[in-house]
Scaffold this active site. Structure first.
Site, PDB file in Angstrom:
ATOM      1  N   LYS A  91     -82.227 -43.157 -82.493  1.00  0.00           N
ATOM      2  CA  LYS A  91     -82.846 -44.313 -83.142  1.00  0.00           C
ATOM      3  C   LYS A  91     -83.013 -45.488 -82.188  1.00  0.00           C
ATOM      4  O   LYS A  91     -83.844 -46.360 -82.409  1.00  0.00           O
ATOM      5  CB  LYS A  91     -82.011 -44.749 -84.351  1.00  0.00           C
ATOM      6  CG  LYS A  91     -82.054 -43.782 -85.512  1.00  0.00           C
ATOM      7  CD  LYS A  91     -81.421 -44.378 -86.765  1.00  0.00           C
ATOM      8  CE  LYS A  91     -79.934 -44.442 -86.673  1.00  0.00           C
ATOM      9  NZ  LYS A  91     -79.311 -44.913 -87.936  1.00  0.00           N
ATOM     10  N   LYS A 133     -81.182 -37.055 -75.912  1.00  0.00           N
ATOM     11  CA  LYS A 133     -81.091 -36.705 -77.321  1.00  0.00           C
ATOM     12  C   LYS A 133     -82.064 -37.563 -78.133  1.00  0.00           C
ATOM     13  O   LYS A 133     -82.444 -38.666 -77.717  1.00  0.00           O
ATOM     14  CB  LYS A 133     -79.671 -36.897 -77.840  1.00  0.00           C
ATOM     15  CG  LYS A 133     -79.205 -38.331 -77.958  1.00  0.00           C
ATOM     16  CD  LYS A 133     -77.816 -38.415 -78.582  1.00  0.00           C
ATOM     17  CE  LYS A 133     -77.385 -39.867 -78.782  1.00  0.00           C
ATOM     18  NZ  LYS A 133     -76.053 -39.971 -79.433  1.00  0.00           N
ATOM     19  N   LYS A 175     -73.961 -49.462 -72.508  1.00  0.00           N
ATOM     20  CA  LYS A 175     -74.651 -50.412 -73.377  1.00  0.00           C
ATOM     21  C   LYS A 175     -74.667 -51.821 -72.792  1.00  0.00           C
ATOM     22  O   LYS A 175     -75.654 -52.549 -72.929  1.00  0.00           O
ATOM     23  CB  LYS A 175     -74.007 -50.427 -74.766  1.00  0.00           C
ATOM     24  CG  LYS A 175     -74.213 -49.133 -75.534  1.00  0.00           C
ATOM     25  CD  LYS A 175     -73.696 -49.231 -76.957  1.00  0.00           C
ATOM     26  CE  LYS A 175     -73.983 -47.962 -77.744  1.00  0.00           C
ATOM     27  NZ  LYS A 175     -73.546 -48.063 -79.150  1.00  0.00           N
TER      28      LYS A 175
END
Length: 389
Positions: A229, A226, A146
């Site tokens: 969102k 995957k 991230k």
């Protein structure tokens, strides 16, 4: 505390047939009690079908077994570890509650609450931060992934796995449903529980991963990833708020391959395999049944049938969401009651934590409830898989 749920008992019984070692493990569970299951979801946008089949359906299965004590948190404190807009966050929090209730999460059976409304999460995180080394947290892959896509990395992004540990241990959870990408964070929670128990006194049971055979859906645009969102391509996922037209368009544009026939081959044809798994999940039938039904149609027809099946699945969800938006009084009541229930549990744990850590006068002994929980924690092997019914 209530007895082990029949669903887990039946599963363990099946696993133990013909195996003495596992039979002994199963017999031990008969005199134990099943404790809390904790799960959280970030309010970072509308839920998608991956969330619905991978998490929400599991929660519904858990809540409908009266032996389970399920706690679900809308973890809004985790949502601000990356840049956010306050007004959007407010809307997302409310939308998360609307969607969970519309999908069938029952606040009478589940402790459903907003994380930031329970200040004990932050208090416990600080204590856990002082028990965690920077080297241990820095070694977690999620932070590296991230932080690589952000210009400025916040301290919150670095330490949020410690907050996750506080989320779990604050309610003395024994079972936590997590995907592969969160396993190391759960291991951190296990380590922190061990360190606290060793340094301050036994309080926390060891949380174990709750495995599930529910489907893990992939992106409609890249089947190697995957459904998420956080994906910047809105065509990669079907959200619960999507209209019938949007659902048809997204499935129509979903990637496939150059072969015309419909076959299931996860290694060679991952995109088609993903659509077939989605079809299986929506219809709630076996893969064999799906392959039989689709054996004589092409990819265009597969996408069209799948779109109509998804639309029909989400029709009652859309209706319930509309109903809830028109009854904000009820929604506020659900959120307030969830906060009260969560704070009751959290404050009890923090009283014990602060006493053991030295902030408060020492208590003669930890409550017998805590000892029962410590003695009832299922092992990894005893909590391997929970099948949806």
């Amino acid at each position: 505390m209530s007895a082990i749920p029949p669903s887990l008992g039946r599963l363990l019984s099946g696993l133990c047939k013909g195996c003495g070692r596992h039979r002994e493990a199963y017999n031990r569970t008969q005199s134990r009690t099943l404790t809390t299951v904790f799960s959280g979801i970030q309010p970072t946008g509308s839920l998608h079908l991956g969330n619905y089949f991978g998490a929400v359906n599991l929660w519904k299965s858990l809540q409908n077994d009266p032996a389970n004590h399920l706690i679900i948190s809308v973890v809004d404190m985790h949502a601000i570890t990356v840049p956010w807009k306050p007004e959007q966050l407010r809307q997302n929090i409310v939308q998360s509650f609307i969607e969970l209730l519309a999908c069938g999460i029952d606040p009478a059976k589940v402790v459903l609450f907003q994380q930031s409304s329970v200040p004990e999460h932050g208090k416990l995180q600080w204590i856990f931060s002082c028990l965690s080394s920077m080297a241990r947290v820095d070694n977690l892959p999620q932070f590296k992934e991230k932080s690589a896509v952000q210009k400025e990395v916040s301290c919150g992004l670095f330490t949020y796995p410690v907050l996750q540990a506080a989320d779990i241990l604050l309610y003395k959870a024994h079972l936590v449903p997590v995907g592969e990408d969160q396993v190391q964070h759960l291991q951190l929670a296990q380590d922190i529980a061990r360190i606290f128990n060793s340094k301050c006194g036994k309080l926390f049971p060891t949380p174990h991963r709750l495995h599930s055979d529910l489907p893990r859906l992939k992106s409609l645009r890249d089947p190697t990833k995957k459904m998420s969102k956080s994906d910047t391509d809105s065509r990669s996922l079907i959200q619960l708020t999507d209209s019938p037209g949007q659902i048809r368009e997204k499935l129509k544009k979903s990637v496939t391959d150059f072969k015309s026939e419909i076959t299931y081959d996860l290694a060679e044809r991952p995109a088609i395999a993903n659509l077939l798994m989605l079809y299986r999940a929506v219809l709630d039938v076996s893969l064999e049944k799906v392959l039989e039904e689709t054996s004589k149609i092409n990819k265009v027809e597969l996408k069209a049938r799948l779109a109509e099946a998804v639309i029909e699945l989400l029709r009652p969800v859309h209706g319930k969401m509309k109903e809830l938006r028109n009854d904000m009084g009820y929604l506020e009541q659900v959120m307030a009651q969830g906060t009260d229930r969560a704070r009751t549990l959290a404050s009890q744990t923090m009283d014990e934590v602060e006493s053991l850590a030295g902030f408060r006068p020492a208590k003669a002994k930890i409550s017998t409830t805590v000892h029962r929980q410590l003695n009832s924690s299922p092992t990894d092997k005893e909590s391997k898989t929970l099948r949806s019914s």
